[in-house]
Scaffold this active site. Structure first.
Site, PDB file in Angstrom:
ATOM      1  N   ASP A 477      -4.214  -4.585  -2.958  1.00  0.00           N
ATOM      2  CA  ASP A 477      -4.414  -4.278  -4.380  1.00  0.00           C
ATOM      3  C   ASP A 477      -5.897  -4.370  -4.751  1.00  0.00           C
ATOM      4  O   ASP A 477      -6.721  -4.941  -4.003  1.00  0.00           O
ATOM      5  CB  ASP A 477      -3.596  -5.295  -5.189  1.00  0.00           C
ATOM      6  CG  ASP A 477      -3.210  -4.792  -6.567  1.00  0.00           C
ATOM      7  OD1 ASP A 477      -3.754  -3.765  -7.004  1.00  0.00           O
ATOM      8  OD2 ASP A 477      -2.369  -5.455  -7.213  1.00  0.00           O
ATOM      9  N   ASP A 547       1.704   1.671 -11.898  1.00  0.00           N
ATOM     10  CA  ASP A 547       2.460   0.504 -12.367  1.00  0.00           C
ATOM     11  C   ASP A 547       3.541   0.921 -13.355  1.00  0.00           C
ATOM     12  O   ASP A 547       4.376   0.109 -13.752  1.00  0.00           O
ATOM     13  CB  ASP A 547       1.521  -0.493 -13.056  1.00  0.00           C
ATOM     14  CG  ASP A 547       0.858  -1.417 -12.042  1.00  0.00           C
ATOM     15  OD1 ASP A 547       1.269  -1.397 -10.872  1.00  0.00           O
ATOM     16  OD2 ASP A 547      -0.074  -2.141 -12.424  1.00  0.00           O
TER      17      ASP A 547
HETATM   18  C1  DGJ Z   1      -1.168  -4.665  -9.897  1.00  0.00           C
HETATM   19  C2  DGJ Z   1      -0.217  -3.881  -9.039  1.00  0.00           C
HETATM   20  O1  DGJ Z   1      -0.271  -2.528  -9.360  1.00  0.00           O
HETATM   21  C3  DGJ Z   1       1.186  -4.459  -9.220  1.00  0.00           C
HETATM   22  O2  DGJ Z   1       2.110  -3.681  -8.497  1.00  0.00           O
HETATM   23  C4  DGJ Z   1       1.195  -5.880  -8.766  1.00  0.00           C
HETATM   24  O3  DGJ Z   1       0.964  -5.944  -7.391  1.00  0.00           O
HETATM   25  C5  DGJ Z   1       0.149  -6.677  -9.536  1.00  0.00           C
HETATM   26  N1  DGJ Z   1      -1.129  -6.060  -9.512  1.00  0.00           N
HETATM   27  C6  DGJ Z   1       0.041  -8.068  -8.974  1.00  0.00           C
HETATM   28  O4  DGJ Z   1      -0.978  -8.771  -9.525  1.00  0.00           O
END
Ligand code: DGJ
Length: 732
Positions: A477, A547
């Site tokens: 990430d 997301d």
């Molecule tokens: C952002 C990501 O896009 C999410 O899927 C998740 O992993 C969160 N960060 C975790 O902090």
């Protein structure tokens, strides 16, 4: 496929069965563009394309007294002489001048393609591609420029990049280095970009080109959700199935620009490369700078064809390693189910139910390390939190394996929280400008990946967690843009290198990890789809697309993403309802019907759904296992755009056209309206397919279309909000 050098005319013709790329040495000795498009016959001389007539108010070359760069197509135009368009590069010499002219010296033509140094790039075997490298020199600046062109045998694609080398004794500062410049012969084009923000990534936007410039860029240190480093230039009448279009995809994940400039004399210039803003790269004696590459594709058969070129090229010549062309495991991720509030017991409880449903891989998301109980602390401390994982990652991975699940976990290795042991020990390891405030994003700072020691340190921490643990997957990430970019290690005159060195540091860590742990499937992520680009696909064959897991929004996001990126790369999950981001309630069937067209998974606690839903989840997983190879690697066609209608549709077809899966989605119902017909694509005209117990010829389904009313038992089909249909067609 071949690359011909016509000695007399000093022109090159790169061609395969589909396309031609022609260019040559201009009267002033530089490289000039001639043609890029559908294949044409070879000829000794195409110099009729050149304009030597002169026009009022034009400045010409003193030797030829008639050649103006401004009136002719250029391959890599300089700043400051007779081309007044956007330049492909700028270099400041020791006397302060930026004027330069690179003229032809030599070339080499060879089979295959050589890798770039430390940068992601497409690759090919000797029989799959040919490469031309033209060496040009500026004798005054004592600099060499190597322009590289690769043509692939089976693809309507030319890949370009440039290398600068300082052959002199004086330092030369590069301040702009595009990866490609393509001059097109007229201005009757529309520009297409893929823009957005968090939770609404890669939404297609179009505009007509006209006098002046259109430009998109990122200055965030990442390619970004705001603008994607992929554009399309198309004729006004080009649609999904017909018409001419060019694609430009930058294989790079940092700051970029993409620009189209229409000048006064009918030329359209396309530029793409590293963003020149805050880019300054001093080259000392003997040093080289290599730009990232751009994949340029062309079609005369519409946008689906263009996208299919990128899908196939990226799957076969960009993605590497174990997961190349391999159906992806069906995963469950605990993020939306627990956020950071979990215990090992809770995780195993979710995993047990997932296993019962047929899921193959468990992904433990954020919160397993350091003091990471909320997003204020812990980033940088890649050591398990014993309260949550008593036997560490290793212990949990083994328990998962014993249960019959593969296991993987989340990292965000480029970041550090001020509240972390790493930051307390090495405050200078974060990017920050002396005397200025360091802006925070999600309470975190960005580590200075331009420094090798920082990358080395993070590598050794991660290696400890990974060694001897049965890890099958990593989600990498990256949750904030870069600001106040300054490296404590570099002298003032080298601060313009930091953005590019940063992303090179990211690539180097990826490369080390994937070499050391070749079994691991990497999924890139950046607050969802903030860094969804071709560069990342070289290291991580799939990316968390957004997301926003709301199925209806996801139709748009996945549809937009499909223009430039393969379906196998689009991470897509079924999550809980009402949806976390939109509050929308959508049936579990429609949630899966959207996610099937991607790297499929779940992101919820299956213990919390009804028994009927759970039975349906089991059927979904069975369906995906049966069809994932086709869904992820088949030929994908966009059929009905969610940006133009209340319904959306797409289809994936096998190479031989005998098997297909299509999806039809109602985003908003229309009362008192006929259900209509959905025209499919890619099928075999003469083959007979079964649909809802009836036989149809392929040509019927593609021309008359599927009678939509027959898809549902009540004949209403798309007459309800958020209903959807996914059907498999198989030729008899
Ligand atoms: C952002 C990501 O896009 C999410 O899927 C998740 O992993 C969160 N960060 C975790 O902090």
């Amino acid at each position: 496929m071949n690359i011909i050098w016509h000695k007399k005319s000093r022109q090159y013709h790169l061609y395969n069965d589909k396309i031609s790329y022609i260019m040559g040495v201009t009267p002033v000795g530089e490289l000039g563009g001639i043609y890029f498009g559908k294949k044409v016959h070879d000829k000794e001389d195409f110099s009729y394309v050149e304009y030597r007539g002169g026009l009022p108010n034009i400045v010409v070359d003193p030797d030829t007294e008639s050649y103006s760069r401004e009136l002719n197509r250029q391959e890599y135009p300089s700043f400051g002489t007779t081309d007044f368009g956007a330049s492909a590069y700028e270099m400041e010499q020791s006397n302060g001048s930026c004027v330069s002219s690179f003229t032809y010296k030599s070339h080499s033509i060879f089979k295959g393609k050589t890798p770039l140094k430390g940068l992601p790039a497409t690759y090919a075997e000797e029989n799959e591609a040919m490469t031309l490298e033209v060496t040009l020199e500026d004798d005054v600046a004592r600099m060499s420029l190597i322009l590289s062109y690769t043509i692939f045998d089976k693809y309507p694609v030319v890949v370009r990049h440039a290398v600068f080398r300082n052959d002199g004794a004086e330092t030369v500062k590069l301040t702009k280095v595009m990866s490609t410049c393509l001059d097109l012969p007229d201005q009757n084009y529309r520009w297409m970009q893929f823009s957005g923000a968090w939770a609404r990534e890669r939404i297609p936007q179009e505009k007509d080109l006209s006098s002046g410039s259109v430009m998109i860029e990122s200055k965030r240190g990442i390619s970004s959700a705001n603008q994607n480093p992929f554009i399309i230039i198309k004729r006004p009448n080009t649609d999904e199935f017909t018409g001419e279009a060019f694609g430009f995809s930058l294989v790079y994940s940092g700051n970029f620009i993409a620009q189209a400039e229409c000048d006064t004399y009918r030329r359209t210039r396309i530029l793409m490369g590293i963003n020149p803003e805050r880019f300054a790269w001093p080259l000392d004696k003997g040093e080289e700078f290599e730009t990232p590459e751009v994949v340029m594709a062309v079609t005369d058969s519409g946008l689906n064809d263009l996208s299919q070129t990128y899908h196939s090229l990226f799957n076969n010549h960009l993605v590497r390693g174990k997961w190349k062309n391999k159906p992806r495991p069906i995963l469950i991720n605990n993020w939306e189910a627990t956020f950071m509030d979990f215990t090992e017991e809770r995780i195993l409880h979710i995993a047990e139910k997932a296993k019962e449903a047929g899921i193959e891989l468990f992904v433990l998301d954020d919160g397993w390390f350091g003091e990471r109980n909320d997003d204020y602390a812990g980033l940088g401390d890649w050591v398990e939190n014993p309260d949550k994982l008593p036997q560490g990652i290793r212990g949990l991975a083994r328990k998962m394996n014993a249960m019959g699940l593969k296991f993987g976990f989340w990292i965000e290795p480029e970041m550090v929280n001020p509240d972390s042991n790493l930051f307390r020990r090495h405050p200078d390891w974060a990017l920050q400008t002396p005397g200025r405030k360091a802006s925070l994003g999600r309470h975190q700072l960005v580590l200075d990946y331009s420094r090798e020691e920082v990358v080395d340190y993070i590598y050794s921490m991660l290696k400890k967690v990974l060694t001897d643990a049965p890890i099958s997957y990593i989600k990498w990430d990256m949750n904030r843009s870069l600001t106040e970019v300054y490296s404590a290690e570099l002298p003032p005159e080298k601060q313009g290198m930091v953005y590019h060195k940063y992303i090179m540091g990211v690539y180097s860590l990826y490369e080390r990890l994937r070499t050391e742990f070749p079994e691991i499937l990497f999924e890139s992520c950046s607050s969802g789809g903030n860094r969804f680009d071709a560069g990342m696909l070289y290291y991580a064959p799939q990316a968390w697309c957004s997301d926003n897991t709301d199925a209806i929004d996801r139709i748009r996001i996945q549809y937009g993403t499909s223009y430039g990126y393969p379906i196998s790369s689009i991470g897509a999950h079924v999550s809980a309802c009402p949806n976390q981001q939109t509050g929308r309630d959508v049936s579990i069937s429609t949630r899966a019907n959207v996610a099937f067209f991607g790297a499929f998974g779940y992101e919820l606690d299956l213990n919390h759904i009804t028994d009927e839903e759970f039975e349906e989840v089991k059927r979904q997983i069975e369906f995906m296992k049966e069809n994932r190879e086709l869904l992820q690697f088949g030929k994908f066609y966009r059929l009905r755009s969610p940006f133009e209608a209340d319904q959306a549709a797409w289809i994936v077809v096998s190479e031989d056209g005998k098997k297909a899966v299509f999806g039809l989605y109602c985003m908003r119902s229309n009362v008192n309206m006929l259900p209509g017909f959905l025209r499919l694509a890619g099928l075999k005209e003469d083959a007979v397919y079964m649909l809802k117990g009836e036989e149809y010829y392929g040509d019927e389904l593609m021309n008359l279309g599927v009678p939509v009313g027959k898809l549902s038992s009540d004949g209403l089909a798309v007459g309800r909000d958020f209903v959807s249909y996914v059907e498999v067609l198989e030729a008899k």
